[in-house]
Design a protein around this motif. Structure first.
Motif, PDB file in Angstrom:
ATOM      1  N   LYS A  16       0.868  -1.224  -0.301  1.00 48.45           N
ATOM      2  CA  LYS A  16      -0.293   0.171  -0.221  1.00 48.45           C
ATOM      3  C   LYS A  16       0.551   1.483  -0.300  1.00 48.45           C
ATOM      4  N   GLY A  17       0.067   2.341  -0.362  1.00 46.84           N
ATOM      5  CA  GLY A  17       1.284   3.319  -0.600  1.00 46.84           C
ATOM      6  C   GLY A  17       0.848   4.410   0.544  1.00 46.84           C
ATOM      7  N   GLY A  18       1.972   5.302   0.640  1.00 49.20           N
ATOM      8  CA  GLY A  18       1.637   6.218   1.987  1.00 49.20           C
ATOM      9  C   GLY A  18       1.852   5.671   3.390  1.00 49.20           C
ATOM     10  N   VAL A  19       2.625   4.478   3.519  1.00 51.96           N
ATOM     11  CA  VAL A  19       3.012   3.628   4.637  1.00 51.96           C
ATOM     12  C   VAL A  19       3.927   4.639   5.353  1.00 51.96           C
ATOM     13  N   GLY A  20       5.131   4.927   4.406  1.00 50.15           N
ATOM     14  CA  GLY A  20       6.224   6.117   5.360  1.00 50.15           C
ATOM     15  C   GLY A  20       7.384   5.170   5.247  1.00 50.15           C
ATOM     16  N   LYS A  21       7.972   4.319   3.263  1.00 49.01           N
ATOM     17  CA  LYS A  21       8.957   3.736   2.698  1.00 49.01           C
ATOM     18  C   LYS A  21       9.685   5.336   2.593  1.00 49.01           C
ATOM     19  N   SER A  22       9.647   5.884   2.000  1.00 47.08           N
ATOM     20  CA  SER A  22      10.529   7.283   1.532  1.00 47.08           C
ATOM     21  C   SER A  22      11.520   7.660   3.183  1.00 47.08           C
ATOM     22  N   ASN A  23      10.547   8.115   4.125  1.00 48.19           N
ATOM     23  CA  ASN A  23      10.691   8.932   4.555  1.00 48.19           C
ATOM     24  C   ASN A  23      11.953   7.331   5.777  1.00 48.19           C
ATOM     25  N   ILE A  24      11.839   6.755   5.338  1.00 47.99           N
ATOM     26  CA  ILE A  24      12.488   5.393   5.722  1.00 47.99           C
ATOM     27  C   ILE A  24      13.881   4.519   5.583  1.00 47.99           C
ATOM     28  N   ALA A  49       8.886  11.445  -7.611  1.00 45.19           N
ATOM     29  CA  ALA A  49       9.774  11.017  -6.884  1.00 45.19           C
ATOM     30  C   ALA A  49       8.780  11.956  -6.049  1.00 45.19           C
ATOM     31  N   ASN A  50       9.955  11.771  -4.362  1.00 44.99           N
ATOM     32  CA  ASN A  50       9.369  12.708  -3.368  1.00 44.99           C
ATOM     33  C   ASN A  50      10.907  12.870  -2.286  1.00 44.99           C
ATOM     34  N   LEU A  51      11.471  12.545  -2.585  1.00 51.03           N
ATOM     35  CA  LEU A  51      12.846  12.209  -1.559  1.00 51.03           C
ATOM     36  C   LEU A  51      14.121  14.083  -1.622  1.00 51.03           C
ATOM     37  N   VAL A 177       7.486  -2.912  10.543  1.00 53.84           N
ATOM     38  CA  VAL A 177       5.847  -2.138  10.817  1.00 53.84           C
ATOM     39  C   VAL A 177       6.486  -1.004  11.403  1.00 53.84           C
ATOM     40  N   ASN A 178       5.844   0.235  10.641  1.00 49.96           N
ATOM     41  CA  ASN A 178       5.636   1.892  10.951  1.00 49.96           C
ATOM     42  C   ASN A 178       4.655   2.034  11.497  1.00 49.96           C
ATOM     43  N   MET A 179       3.992   3.074  12.156  1.00 51.72           N
ATOM     44  CA  MET A 179       3.276   4.050  12.437  1.00 51.72           C
ATOM     45  C   MET A 179       2.282   3.201  13.274  1.00 51.72           C
ATOM     46  N   VAL A 180       3.431   2.290  14.551  1.00 48.27           N
ATOM     47  CA  VAL A 180       2.163   1.914  15.086  1.00 48.27           C
ATOM     48  C   VAL A 180       2.472   2.547  16.541  1.00 48.27           C
ATOM     49  N   ILE A 210      10.158  -1.634  14.052  1.00 46.49           N
ATOM     50  CA  ILE A 210       9.231  -1.872  14.653  1.00 46.49           C
ATOM     51  C   ILE A 210       9.351  -0.114  14.774  1.00 46.49           C
ATOM     52  N   ILE A 211       8.375   0.312  13.779  1.00 46.51           N
ATOM     53  CA  ILE A 211       9.091   2.112  14.468  1.00 46.51           C
ATOM     54  C   ILE A 211       7.630   2.574  14.937  1.00 46.51           C
ATOM     55  N   GLU A 212       8.008   3.342  16.081  1.00 40.07           N
ATOM     56  CA  GLU A 212       6.519   4.098  16.200  1.00 40.07           C
ATOM     57  C   GLU A 212       5.858   4.610  15.580  1.00 40.07           C
ATOM     58  N   GLU A 213       4.177   5.629  15.541  1.00 37.86           N
ATOM     59  CA  GLU A 213       4.156   7.048  15.424  1.00 37.86           C
ATOM     60  C   GLU A 213       5.036   8.334  15.934  1.00 37.86           C
ATOM     61  N   ASP A 214       5.541   8.863  15.518  1.00 39.49           N
ATOM     62  CA  ASP A 214       6.071   9.729  15.950  1.00 39.49           C
ATOM     63  C   ASP A 214       5.024  11.200  15.657  1.00 39.49           C
ATOM     64  N   VAL A 217       8.347  12.664  13.096  1.00 38.86           N
ATOM     65  CA  VAL A 217       8.491  12.301  11.470  1.00 38.86           C
ATOM     66  C   VAL A 217       7.618  13.669  10.487  1.00 38.86           C
ATOM     67  N   VAL A 218       6.365  12.859  11.574  1.00 35.31           N
ATOM     68  CA  VAL A 218       5.198  14.556  10.614  1.00 35.31           C
ATOM     69  C   VAL A 218       5.455  15.889   9.944  1.00 35.31           C
ATOM     70  N   ASN A 219       6.318  16.476  11.663  1.00 29.46           N
ATOM     71  CA  ASN A 219       7.204  18.224  11.707  1.00 29.46           C
ATOM     72  C   ASN A 219       8.745  18.263  10.645  1.00 29.46           C
TER      73      ASN A 219
HETATM   74  N1  LIG Z   1       6.851   7.323  11.675  1.00 31.19           N
HETATM   75  C1  LIG Z   1       6.324   7.350  11.932  1.00 31.19           C
HETATM   76  N2  LIG Z   1       5.569   8.160  12.574  1.00 31.19           N
HETATM   77  C2  LIG Z   1       3.830   9.439  11.944  1.00 31.19           C
HETATM   78  N3  LIG Z   1       4.124   9.611  10.974  1.00 31.19           N
HETATM   79  C3  LIG Z   1       4.314   9.287  10.021  1.00 31.19           C
HETATM   80  C4  LIG Z   1       5.166   7.881  10.445  1.00 31.19           C
HETATM   81  N4  LIG Z   1       5.952   7.590   9.425  1.00 31.19           N
HETATM   82  C5  LIG Z   1       5.282   8.194   7.716  1.00 31.19           C
HETATM   83  N5  LIG Z   1       4.590   8.945   8.417  1.00 31.19           N
HETATM   84  C6  LIG Z   1       3.430  10.045   7.949  1.00 31.19           C
HETATM   85  O1  LIG Z   1       3.410   9.001   7.172  1.00 31.19           O
HETATM   86  C7  LIG Z   1       3.387  10.177   5.852  1.00 31.19           C
HETATM   87  C8  LIG Z   1       3.581   9.412   4.378  1.00 31.19           C
HETATM   88  O2  LIG Z   1       5.760   8.799   4.037  1.00 31.19           O
HETATM   89  P1  LIG Z   1       6.237   9.035   3.209  1.00 31.19           P
HETATM   90  O3  LIG Z   1       5.827   9.711   1.942  1.00 31.19           O
HETATM   91  O4  LIG Z   1       7.458   8.140   3.266  1.00 31.19           O
HETATM   92  O5  LIG Z   1       5.526   7.398   2.497  1.00 31.19           O
HETATM   93  P2  LIG Z   1       5.573   6.415   1.603  1.00 31.19           P
HETATM   94  O6  LIG Z   1       5.502   5.265   1.415  1.00 31.19           O
HETATM   95  O7  LIG Z   1       6.881   7.092   0.788  1.00 31.19           O
HETATM   96  O8  LIG Z   1       4.582   7.322   0.216  1.00 31.19           O
HETATM   97  P3  LIG Z   1       4.513   6.855  -1.191  1.00 31.19           P
HETATM   98  O9  LIG Z   1       3.716   5.265  -1.339  1.00 31.19           O
HETATM   99  O10 LIG Z   1       3.362   8.131  -1.205  1.00 31.19           O
HETATM  100  O11 LIG Z   1       6.042   6.950  -1.695  1.00 31.19           O
HETATM  101  C9  LIG Z   1       4.282  11.483   5.929  1.00 31.19           C
HETATM  102  O12 LIG Z   1       3.803  12.438   5.491  1.00 31.19           O
HETATM  103  C10 LIG Z   1       3.949  11.249   7.511  1.00 31.19           C
HETATM  104  O13 LIG Z   1       3.394  12.138   7.816  1.00 31.19           O
END
Ligand SMILES: Nc1ncnc2c1ncn2[C@@H]1O[C@H](COP(=O)(O)OP(=O)(O)OP(=O)(O)O)[C@@H](O)[C@H]1O
Ligand SMILES: [Mg+2]
Length: 266
Positions: A16-24, A49-51, A177-180, A210-214, A217-219
């Motif tokens: 699924k998209g938007g799960v935190g891949k790019s941030n990780i 792209a969004n890095l 596992v992210n955002m738990v 396992i990365i917790e919701e924080d 990350v949003v900031n």
């Molecule tokens: N550990 C976390 N705690 C809180 N928020 C998070 C965390 N990880 C990710 N997010 C939120 O999830 C959003 C999506 O993250 P990111 O862009 O890294 O996902 P992605 O899987 O790369 O998305 P895409 O599939 O669109 O490329 C971020 O903008 C952030 O707000």
């Protein structure tokens, strides 16, 4: 330093998209660099792209120019820190998203030679089972699948694992596992996916972290500064650093099995 170890390419992908891949991907790259490694971070989400945005930079060339302008990949690298380079991708270019798989494969082939200068190359990939994600991830010896505890994230991750396993004969999967809310919730999500993979694919998957919701990350995304730089002692930063250490440990274990070519190009 990890001299003596072969260069390791790692892909970060998800169902699924938007799960935190790019941030990780971004912060894992910082973590591994801080641990003394030469790093190349590649935005492999071609056309979407969004890095660069997360880094707050505006590159004028990108990975697509390896093909478009016939450029040497090394001329496209942007130096971020000592021993830390970044290869950006272009964003909002539908024609690139639709590029033929052969063109995308050619990009990886041209990139392959440059990867041997780095201890780790981290590919931030797109979501889902589209051909390019499957091809790119099957070329990296280590794959990290990012999930959350949402049922849709788990079923989509299972679909990715199934396709890679059945079509590309991939046997090893590492789950983040992210955002738990807490470690327990993360473990429950992992166990759920693990059970399904064992039952239907007879496949054992591994937990990487396992990365917790924080809110940091949003900031960090809002302020376009990598989490590890902005809030190095935040919960999520510490958990990502732990994953970095685990990868180095794993790297030492699998080193004899890694091929001499950084990417597995068949
Ligand atoms: N550990 C976390 N705690 C809180 N928020 C998070 C965390 N990880 C990710 N997010 C939120 O999830 C959003 C999506 O993250 P990111 O862009 O890294 O996902 P992605 O899987 O790369 O998305 P895409 O599939 O669109 O490329 C971020 O903008 C952030 O707000
Ligand atoms: Mg992303």
């Amino acid at each position: 330093m990890n001299e003596g170890l072969k260069p390791l390419a790692i892909s970060i992908l998800s169902g699924k998209g938007g799960v935190g891949k790019s941030n990780i991907a971004l912060n894992l790259a910082y973590a591994l660099n801080e641990l003394g490694n030469r790093i190349l971070l590649v935005d492999g989400d071609l056309g979407l792209a969004n890095l660069d945005i997360m880094l707050g930079i505006t590159p004028n060339k990108s990975i697509e120019d390896i093909i478009k302008q016939d450029l040497d990949p090394k001329d496209l690298f942007i130096n971020l820190e000592k021993d830390f380079d970044f290869l950006p991708a272009a964003s909002g270019i539908p024609e690139v998203v639709d590029w033929d798989l052969d063109i995308k494969r050619m990009i990886m082939e041209r990139l392959n030679g440059a990867l041997k200068d780095y201890n780790y190359t981290i590919f931030d990939l797109g979501a889902g089972i589209q051909d390019s994600v499957i091809m790119f991830s099957s070329m990296t010896p280590l794959r990290c699948i990012v999930i959350t505890n949402e049922p849709t994230s788990l079923t989509d991750a299972y679909a990715v694992i199934k396709v890679l396993h059945m079509q590309k004969e991939v046997k090893h999967f590492f789950i983040i596992v992210n955002m738990v809310k807490n470690q327990k919730e993360g473990m429950v999500a992992f166990e759920r996916l693990k059970k399904v993979c064992e039952k239907f694919l007879n496949l054992k998957i591994n937990l990487l972290g396992i990365i917790e919701e924080d809110k940091e990350v949003v900031n960090s995304i809002r302020y376009q500064t990598p989490l590890l730089k902005r809030a190095p002692n935040s919960k999520a930063s510490l958990l990502i650093k732990e994953i970095g250490e685990k990868i180095i440990y794993l790297h030492k274990k699998i080193n004899p099995l890694i091929s001499d070519s950084p990417l597995l190009i068949k």
